[in-house]
Design a protein around this motif. Structure first.
Motif, PDB file in Angstrom:
ATOM      1  N   THR B   4      38.102  42.237  48.646  1.00 48.03           N
ATOM      2  CA  THR B   4      37.075  41.275  49.077  1.00 48.03           C
ATOM      3  C   THR B   4      35.694  41.916  49.017  1.00 48.03           C
ATOM      4  OG1 THR B   4      38.735  40.670  50.705  1.00 48.03           O
ATOM      5  CG2 THR B   4      36.643  39.514  50.837  1.00 48.03           C
ATOM      6  N   ASP B   7      34.728  42.168  45.431  1.00 45.45           N
ATOM      7  CA  ASP B   7      34.355  40.843  44.900  1.00 45.45           C
ATOM      8  C   ASP B   7      32.931  40.456  45.297  1.00 45.45           C
ATOM      9  OD1 ASP B   7      36.551  40.374  43.508  1.00 45.45           O
ATOM     10  OD2 ASP B   7      37.340  38.713  44.738  1.00 45.45           O
ATOM     11  N   SER B   8      32.633  40.633  46.577  1.00 44.58           N
ATOM     12  CA  SER B   8      31.282  40.247  47.048  1.00 44.58           C
ATOM     13  C   SER B   8      30.211  41.138  46.405  1.00 44.58           C
ATOM     14  CB  SER B   8      31.192  40.299  48.576  1.00 44.58           C
ATOM     15  OG  SER B   8      31.367  41.626  49.015  1.00 44.58           O
ATOM     16  N   LYS B  10      30.524  42.472  43.454  1.00 48.40           N
ATOM     17  CA  LYS B  10      30.434  42.008  42.063  1.00 48.40           C
ATOM     18  C   LYS B  10      29.568  40.740  41.958  1.00 48.40           C
ATOM     19  CE  LYS B  10      33.623  41.670  38.188  1.00 48.40           C
ATOM     20  NZ  LYS B  10      35.023  41.378  37.833  1.00 48.40           N
ATOM     21  N   ARG B  11      29.799  39.857  42.979  1.00 45.19           N
ATOM     22  CA  ARG B  11      29.042  38.597  42.985  1.00 45.19           C
ATOM     23  C   ARG B  11      27.540  38.865  43.141  1.00 45.19           C
ATOM     24  NH1 ARG B  11      32.521  34.692  46.808  1.00 45.19           N
ATOM     25  NH2 ARG B  11      34.230  34.332  45.375  1.00 45.19           N
ATOM     26  N   ASN B  14      26.262  40.280  39.986  1.00 46.03           N
ATOM     27  CA  ASN B  14      26.154  39.204  38.979  1.00 46.03           C
ATOM     28  C   ASN B  14      24.913  38.351  39.219  1.00 46.03           C
ATOM     29  OD1 ASN B  14      28.139  39.515  37.132  1.00 46.03           O
ATOM     30  ND2 ASN B  14      29.643  38.201  38.158  1.00 46.03           N
ATOM     31  N   PHE B  15      24.759  37.962  40.476  1.00 45.26           N
ATOM     32  CA  PHE B  15      23.624  37.092  40.804  1.00 45.26           C
ATOM     33  C   PHE B  15      22.296  37.808  40.559  1.00 45.26           C
ATOM     34  CE2 PHE B  15      20.554  35.001  43.568  1.00 45.26           C
ATOM     35  CZ  PHE B  15      20.741  33.691  43.168  1.00 45.26           C
ATOM     36  N   LYS B  18      21.722  37.821  36.927  1.00 43.26           N
ATOM     37  CA  LYS B  18      21.284  36.480  36.480  1.00 43.26           C
ATOM     38  C   LYS B  18      19.828  36.231  36.871  1.00 43.26           C
ATOM     39  CE  LYS B  18      25.666  33.952  36.718  1.00 43.26           C
ATOM     40  NZ  LYS B  18      26.412  33.008  37.556  1.00 43.26           N
ATOM     41  N   THR B  74      28.723  28.378  34.619  1.00 47.96           N
ATOM     42  CA  THR B  74      29.300  27.165  35.236  1.00 47.96           C
ATOM     43  C   THR B  74      28.929  25.964  34.357  1.00 47.96           C
ATOM     44  OG1 THR B  74      27.325  26.636  36.510  1.00 47.96           O
ATOM     45  CG2 THR B  74      28.906  28.126  37.557  1.00 47.96           C
TER      46      THR B  74
END
Lengths: 260, 149
Positions: B4, B7-8, B10-11, B14-15, B18, B74
């Motif tokens: 977890t 994942d956070s 990585k998020r 990623n953000f 971006k 998305t």
């Protein structure tokens, strides 16, 4: 499917860049197009038509050729009716080139003054409608138009006949002296003849003719002699006045001035 | 627990990536506008409202680019791309008054016929729209292929 999408994207981007670059360069190059208008000149043709010439010089230092350069001038009277029209077309002005043309407009003064006799005697205004059109880079048509008023000077402004003086000429006739006065406000000289027919009731009792020469922007004062029979010395009646100059004549519609 | 946290992380990464990409794209777009504006500036002195018209277009366009970039990966990315393509077409037609652009300066009336330019720009806008729709279809089909039965 990714490859065709990427190709569409590439093609779209390429064409957008090309289109924007073309549009901006075309608009930007407009500032490098210069117009120079020379002094207007007037001339007279062999068939007595008045020619107004305007030298126009166009210098194209832009990025693109200018084609279909068209200059149209219309002269309109107060009611908006066309009096004269002139058009000049230059098919192409290549980039880094300069072109000088003469924009000519032929005005048939005789025809004009026959149709609109008020222009003979009254100062007024005419409207000039000017349209300049061109196409830049074969793609963008551009047009500019303007209306402006120009004063019209009457060639026979304030035309009047003075009091007739009768002097005994011989046993049968009087000599009638008719004073003539007017101001020539027209841009041309009035050189020609004036013929006056004296009427008593509906009968001609005298007829005379004289030469006139009035330079533009100058007054004219002269007289005309008629020989009237003693027996028919009129107390009242009318004159019919005929003008004959290279620019105009009014044989069909004489000016009628009453006397007595 | 560790997954977890990864994942956070990585998020967030990623953000951030971006956001960075969106910022770079936005700055690049503004830079292009800034350079092009130097050529268009003389027109702005003649045509009232021209600068405002172009600025509005550029602002909305950059916003669409930033949103599109932030929503990348998305389906919304393609939705915003479609919206951007439609905005370009609509704004061009609206602001260029259907292709005939008129202006009166003192006693002189100017008229510029941009119908051909507008037609090409509209076609390119439609091409961009088609591309976005195809991208959306492709995205959905790829997603469907990846979904385990």
């Amino acid at each position: 499917m990714r490859v065709p999408i990427r190709m569409i994207g590439l093609a779209t981007t390429f064409f957008w860049i090309f289109l924007i670059a073309f549009f901006i360069s075309a608009v930007y190059s407009l500032k490098d197009v210069h117009f120079d208008f020379g002094d207007p000149q007037t001339d007279l043709t062999s068939d007595n038509k008045f020619i107004l010439s305007l030298p126009v010089s166009i210098t194209n230092k832009g990025f693109y050729d200018i084609d279909s350069f068209n200059m149209t001038t219309k002269i309109l009277n107060r009611e908006g009716l066309s009096i004269a029209r002139g058009s000049t077309l230059i098919p192409i002005i290549t980039k880094n080139d300069s072109v000088t043309v003469t924009h000519n407009m032929t005005i048939d003064i005789n025809d004009l003054l026959e149709r609109y006799q008020e222009y003979l005697f009254n100062d007024t205004e005419v409207t000039i409608h000017e349209v300049v059109g061109m196409r830049i880079g074969d793609m963008i048509p551009l047009q500019a138009s303007a209306n402006f008023s120009v004063p019209w000077g009457a060639p026979l402004y304030n035309f009047s006949l003075g009091e007739v003086e009768y002097v005994a000429y011989n046993l049968t006739h009087f000599r009638a002296v008719v004073p003539i006065s007017f101001e020539n406000h027209a841009p041309f000289d009035v050189v020609g003849t004036i013929q006056i027919q004296m009427y008593s009731a509906d009968e001609v009792v005298g007829d005379g003719q004289t030469n006139i020469e009035a330079h533009h922007n100058s007054p004219y004062n002269g007289y005309l002699e008629l020989y009237v029979p003693i027996t028919e010395k009129p107390e009242s009646g009318h004159f019919e006045v005929y003008f004959r100059t290279p620019f105009f004549k009014n044989d069909d519609r004489p000016l009628v001035i009453h006397y007595g | 627990m560790a997954d977890t946290k990864n994942d956070s992380k990585k998020r967030v990464r990623n953000f951030t990536f971006k956001a960075l990409k969106a910022t770079v794209k936005g700055i690049l777009c503004y830079g292009i506008y800034f350079v092009l504006w130097m050529f268009l500036a003389p027109i702005a002195e003649i045509i009232p409202g021209f600068q405002q018209m172009v600025e509005t277009f550029v602002i909305v366009y950059i916003i669409f680019i930033i949103i599109g970039e932030l929503t990348s990966g998305t389906i919304f990315q393609y939705c915003f791309n479609v919206a951007r393509a439609l905005f370009v077409i609509g704004y061009l037609i609206f602001s260029l008054n259907g292709g005939i652009f008129g202006l009166t300066f003192e006693n002189v009336s100017f008229m510029i016929d941009l119908r051909l330019f507008l037609a090409i720009a509209t076609l390119l806008g439609l091409l961009g729209l088609a591309k976005s729709v195809l991208q959306a279809v492709n995205y959905m089909s790829e997603k469907a292929e990846c979904t385990p039965i």
